[in-house]
Design an enzyme around this catalytic site. Structure first.
Site, PDB file in Angstrom:
ATOM      1  N   ARG A 261       0.840  -1.199   0.000  1.00 43.37           N
ATOM      2  CA  ARG A 261       0.000   0.000   0.000  1.00 43.37           C
ATOM      3  C   ARG A 261       0.873   1.246   0.000  1.00 43.37           C
ATOM      4  O   ARG A 261       1.814   1.355   0.771  1.00 43.37           O
ATOM      5  CB  ARG A 261      -0.914   0.008   1.235  1.00 43.37           C
ATOM      6  CG  ARG A 261      -1.817  -1.197   1.243  1.00 43.37           C
ATOM      7  CD  ARG A 261      -2.821  -1.176   2.366  1.00 43.37           C
ATOM      8  NE  ARG A 261      -3.607  -2.419   2.321  1.00 43.37           N
ATOM      9  CZ  ARG A 261      -4.557  -2.731   3.201  1.00 43.37           C
ATOM     10  NH1 ARG A 261      -4.842  -1.906   4.195  1.00 43.37           N
ATOM     11  NH2 ARG A 261      -5.214  -3.853   3.080  1.00 43.37           N
ATOM     12  N   ARG A 276       2.500   1.725  10.529  1.00 43.78           N
ATOM     13  CA  ARG A 276       1.951   1.969   9.192  1.00 43.78           C
ATOM     14  C   ARG A 276       3.081   1.824   8.186  1.00 43.78           C
ATOM     15  O   ARG A 276       3.987   2.651   8.163  1.00 43.78           O
ATOM     16  CB  ARG A 276       1.344   3.377   9.133  1.00 43.78           C
ATOM     17  CG  ARG A 276       0.688   3.719   7.807  1.00 43.78           C
ATOM     18  CD  ARG A 276       0.042   5.092   7.868  1.00 43.78           C
ATOM     19  NE  ARG A 276      -1.084   5.097   8.796  1.00 43.78           N
ATOM     20  CZ  ARG A 276      -2.330   4.767   8.463  1.00 43.78           C
ATOM     21  NH1 ARG A 276      -2.611   4.432   7.229  1.00 43.78           N
ATOM     22  NH2 ARG A 276      -3.296   4.816   9.351  1.00 43.78           N
ATOM     23  N   SER A 351     -10.179  -6.275   9.648  1.00 45.31           N
ATOM     24  CA  SER A 351     -11.357  -5.611   9.122  1.00 45.31           C
ATOM     25  C   SER A 351     -12.206  -6.717   8.520  1.00 45.31           C
ATOM     26  O   SER A 351     -11.754  -7.416   7.628  1.00 45.31           O
ATOM     27  CB  SER A 351     -10.913  -4.641   8.037  1.00 45.31           C
ATOM     28  OG  SER A 351     -11.632  -3.452   8.119  1.00 45.31           O
ATOM     29  N   ARG A 390       1.033  -5.205  13.263  1.00 40.84           N
ATOM     30  CA  ARG A 390       0.388  -4.692  14.478  1.00 40.84           C
ATOM     31  C   ARG A 390       0.156  -5.802  15.497  1.00 40.84           C
ATOM     32  O   ARG A 390       0.135  -5.541  16.708  1.00 40.84           O
ATOM     33  CB  ARG A 390      -0.917  -3.987  14.115  1.00 40.84           C
ATOM     34  CG  ARG A 390      -0.643  -2.716  13.324  1.00 40.84           C
ATOM     35  CD  ARG A 390      -1.904  -2.049  12.840  1.00 40.84           C
ATOM     36  NE  ARG A 390      -1.597  -0.916  11.979  1.00 40.84           N
ATOM     37  CZ  ARG A 390      -2.498  -0.249  11.255  1.00 40.84           C
ATOM     38  NH1 ARG A 390      -3.774  -0.611  11.318  1.00 40.84           N
ATOM     39  NH2 ARG A 390      -2.147   0.762  10.497  1.00 40.84           N
TER      40      ARG A 390
END
Length: 423
Positions: A261, A276, A351, A390
RNA sequence: GGAGAGUUGGCUGAGUGGUCGAAAGCGGCGGUCUUGAAAACCGUUGUUCCGCAAGGAACCGGGGGUUCGAAUCCCUCACUCUCCGCCA
């Protein structure tokens, strides 16, 4: 993609849903183009019908050695009219398709309405946050000291936002991947797959990354390939364009892939350490199911992701995303946020989303509910189970000791030759 | 990377520019026969779009083109296979 007929028949509902997602799309423009399209089709098919009729006559005349020049001459004009209508139709359909692809999925009625993550709702939490009689260190301090990763050298190799895991850090990462895959395969009944890490434009459009997220993805310079931002893309697209049999459903896939990403526009936000990054590992679950009862599947997949955190003993909370925070293709989404003691906050590690038939329609994935029945679109879901960096942060920060060592979660020890402490 | 051959309905596999959505076989479904089954025989068997309907239209890997008319000719892209080279 929404069904054009559905948009036509439920204009207000669609406009309201799109507004709840805080997306600005031209629904009226779609309706106008649709009307134009149908008018052209009606005219075009009338012409084609005539063409077909006369062509049969021409063929017969030719066969009987009769003169067909008059019919041929008149058909020439019809042929030209058809060609011009076809060109017209192509243009209108291209415009319409472009607009349709930019319409987001409608949020589920129960999704909380709100512009951004401030309106997200905490549904439940699990586990106790660890208590320390010292100030817990952030993972970047622990990681450098214990030789688990080297961000400076990673930056030299690729750039900032990349990770070079070293020694036990690399092994821990590999252990987590194996543990998660094994867990989902043996306890949750998923079929493990290992897909390509590159995907083409059509595949990216199928799951809804394109056209909207083009700037967020890495693209190869030949313009045919994108690096996948998540395994959701290649795995959900496995059956794109197919008509599955009813007994082929449900499909439960789990895959490990790296995820790429660009994180465009995320400068300065959570950029320290592993929080991140531009490339990270993730184990992803994908479920392709019949529409009936598909929302139960969302609970199931969320529970499957939670089971990993519970097995690792990591405290977390489950949040439901507000409509404005939902991704383009999602109708409803639950995020899992793990507690990380060193950075003193919750970090999103999973998610879990349902797309209803939105992705299936985009990728033309169908199934036949019963012999002789018309094919319909199945529902698709996916959930991270889990994202690695994470999770590693939470393990390091929550299980650290006063001496700066890290206690290895028991479920991972078999994957690390019984190692109990990272020191 | 070089050379060649392909891509037709669930599968195998025909197809001369003119009723070809497409032969034939297999498979599937329905039926006759049978106590039941098999065999045999008969029938049926794709997807999509437009239309209230009647009906019409499109689809032979994708996209363009030639032609009165394209599965059939041309261009282009993708994929598959064979041989050679290179390579983990």
């Amino acid at each position: 993609m929404l069904d054009l007929k559905f948009i036509r028949d439920n204009v207000d509902l669609v406009k309201e849903g799109v507004a709840r997602k805080y997306v600005d799309v031209d629904i009226d423009g779609i309706l106008a183009l649709d009307q134009k399209r149908r008018a052209i089709i009606a005219e075009l098919e009338k012409l084609r019908s005539e063409k077909n009729r006369v062509s049969v006559g021409i063929a017969r005349m030719k066969k009987q050695k009769e003169d067909a020049s008059e019919a041929i001459a008149s058909m020439k004009k019809v042929g030209q009219a058809i060609a011009s209508h076809e060109k017209n139709l192509r243009e209108v359909e291209a415009d319409l398709q472009k607009l349709l692809l930019s319409v987001p999925n409608l949020p589920h009625a129960d999704a909380p309405t709100g512009k951004d993550d401030n309106s997200n709702i905490e549904l439940r939490s699990w586990g106790e946050r660890p208590e320390f009689d010292f100030t817990p260190a952030p993972h970047w301090e622990l990681g450098e000291k214990l030789g688990m990763f080297d961000l400076g050298r990673a930056a030299r190799i690729a750039g900032s936002g990349f990770i070079l895991y070293t020694g036990i850090g690399a092994r821990l990462s590999r252990a987590l991947i194996n543990f998660m895959l094994d867990f989902h395969v043996s306890k949750h009944g998923y079929q493990e797959v290992s897909p390509p890490f590159l995907a083409n434009r059509q595949t990216m459009t199928g799951t809804g990354q394109l056209p909207k997220m083009e700037e967020d993805m890495y693209q190869l310079s030949d313009e045919t390939f994108f690096l996948i931002p998540t395994a959701e893309v290649p795995v959900t697209n496995i059956h794109a364009g197919e008509i599955l049999k009813a007994e082929d459903l449900p499909r439960h896939y789990v895959a490990y892939t790296p995820c790429f990403r660009r994180e465009a526009g995320a400068h300065g936000k959570d950029t320290r350490g592993l929080i991140r990054v531009h490339q990270f590992d993730k184990v992803e679950m994908v479920r392709i199911v019949e529409p009936e009862g598909s929302y139960d599947e969302l609970e199931i997949i969320t529970n499957h992701a939670e089971a990993i955190l519970q097995a690792l003993g990591l405290p977390y909370r489950v949040c439901e995303l507000a409509t404005g925070d939902l991704s383009f293709a999602a109708a409803r989404c639950f995020d899992l946020e793990v507690w990380a003691a060193g950075v003193d906050k919750y970090l999103e590690v999973s998610s879990c989303s349902i797309y209803e038939d939105f992705q299936a329609r985009r990728m033309n994935l169908r199934y036949r509910p019963a012999e002789g029945e018309k094919p319909i679109y199945p529902h698709t879901l996916n959930g991270s189970g889990l994202a690695l960096p994470r999770t590693i942060i939470a393990i390091m920060e929550n299980f650290q000791t006063a001496a700066g060592k890290i206690v290895v979660p028991e479920v991972l020890r078999p994957y690390l030759k019984g190692l109990e402490i990272i020191e």
